[in-house]
Design a protein around this motif. Structure first.
Motif, PDB file in Angstrom:
ATOM      1  N   LYS A  72      43.116  47.436  51.301  1.00 15.64           N
ATOM      2  CA  LYS A  72      42.757  46.132  50.743  1.00 15.64           C
ATOM      3  C   LYS A  72      41.495  45.594  51.441  1.00 15.64           C
ATOM      4  O   LYS A  72      40.584  45.095  50.787  1.00 15.64           O
ATOM      5  N   ASP A  73      41.458  45.730  52.770  1.00 10.49           N
ATOM      6  CA  ASP A  73      40.316  45.191  53.531  1.00 10.49           C
ATOM      7  C   ASP A  73      39.003  45.843  53.088  1.00 10.49           C
ATOM      8  O   ASP A  73      37.962  45.185  53.007  1.00 10.49           O
ATOM      9  N   GLU A  76      37.936  44.405  49.813  1.00  8.68           N
ATOM     10  CA  GLU A  76      37.409  43.040  49.975  1.00  8.68           C
ATOM     11  C   GLU A  76      35.984  43.090  50.512  1.00  8.68           C
ATOM     12  O   GLU A  76      35.102  42.375  50.043  1.00  8.68           O
ATOM     13  N   THR A  80      32.513  41.801  48.637  1.00  7.06           N
ATOM     14  CA  THR A  80      31.558  40.877  49.261  1.00  7.06           C
ATOM     15  C   THR A  80      30.158  41.491  49.227  1.00  7.06           C
ATOM     16  O   THR A  80      29.167  40.825  48.886  1.00  7.06           O
TER      17      THR A  80
END
Ligand SMILES: C[S@@+](CC[C@H](N)C(=O)[O-])C[C@H]1O[C@@H](n2cnc3c(N)ncnc32)[C@H](O)[C@@H]1O
Length: 209
Positions: A72-73, A76, A80
């Protein structure tokens, strides 16, 4: 040593990006099977949506790009990065998927994808324990081959400098060498004067004569 020191290319990444630029065109469907921080997804987005207004967003079948990662990180951070780099149209062309590339979304039709790219291993600067695994990478290749359209490519960069990467590279070499040469044109690029250097596998789906 700077990139300018080499007449053609310095790293396996330069080489694989060159192949993507040669083959991927506006409006193509592509998959980034290891999204990570999104550097490669952003490159793909610039190739499939090269200019503002170049695609009729209402007529095109979206998403053009599926970008997959188990973390998930990572997704993300990729989003960005994409937001800071890409146009709205390019961002709208991407579907972000958290999950394993061992299987691809069922709605992707067979023989529809121009390029499926893998940058194997672990996220640079991330948790080295979350690395691609030989078994799921091999499963993913089996799932990826039927999705490729004629003239499409799969690229895999692999890293035999760490233990799982060494197993992965060896297993890929064995499996890919056994694919039917009448359908698949496969080559293996390796720096032979560097120890455990990164490797590149290129699979081309042959065009029917
Ligand atoms: C070398 S990094 C990818 C770098 C990325 N292409 C970029 O441009 O930043 C490898 C990525 O593969 C992901 N990964 C590991 N196992 C996976 C799996 N089974 N399915 C999808 N992604 C996986 C890791 O989480 C990691 O982010």
């Amino acid at each position: 040593m700077t990139r300018d020191a080499f007449p053609l290319f310095q790293s396996h990444l330069d080489l694989v990006q060159h192949y993507w630029e040669r083959i991927i065109q506006k409006g193509d469907f592509v998959i980034d099977a290891t999204c990570g921080n999104g550097k490669d997804t952003v490159r793909l987005a610039k190739l499939v949506v090269p200019k503002v207004g170049c695609l009729d967003i209402h007529k095109s079948r979206y998403p053009l790009i599926h970008s997959i990662d188990v973390q998930k990180d990572a997704l993300e951070s990729a989003q960005t990065y994409a937001l800071s780099t890409l146009t709205t149209e390019q961002i709208q062309a991407i579907r972000w998927i958290q999950g394993s590339h061992a299987a691809f979304p069922e709605e992707i039709p067979p023989q529809s994808v121009k390029a499926i790219i893998y940058n194997l291993g672990y996220l640079p600067g991330g948790n080295k324990a979350i690395t691609t695994q030989t078994e799921s990478t091999l499963q993913s290749i089996e799932a990826a081959l039927p999705l490729l359209k004629e003239g499409g490519i799969i690229t895999l960069t692999s890293y035999p400098g760490h233990a799982e990467g060494a197993l992965e590279s060896k297993a890929l070499l064995e499996r890919l060498a056994s694919l039917d040469p009448k359908r698949w044109n496969i080559c293996h690029h390796r720096w032979i004067n560097r120890t455990a250097a990164p490797e590149l596998f290129l699979i081309q789906h042959q065009l029917r004569a």
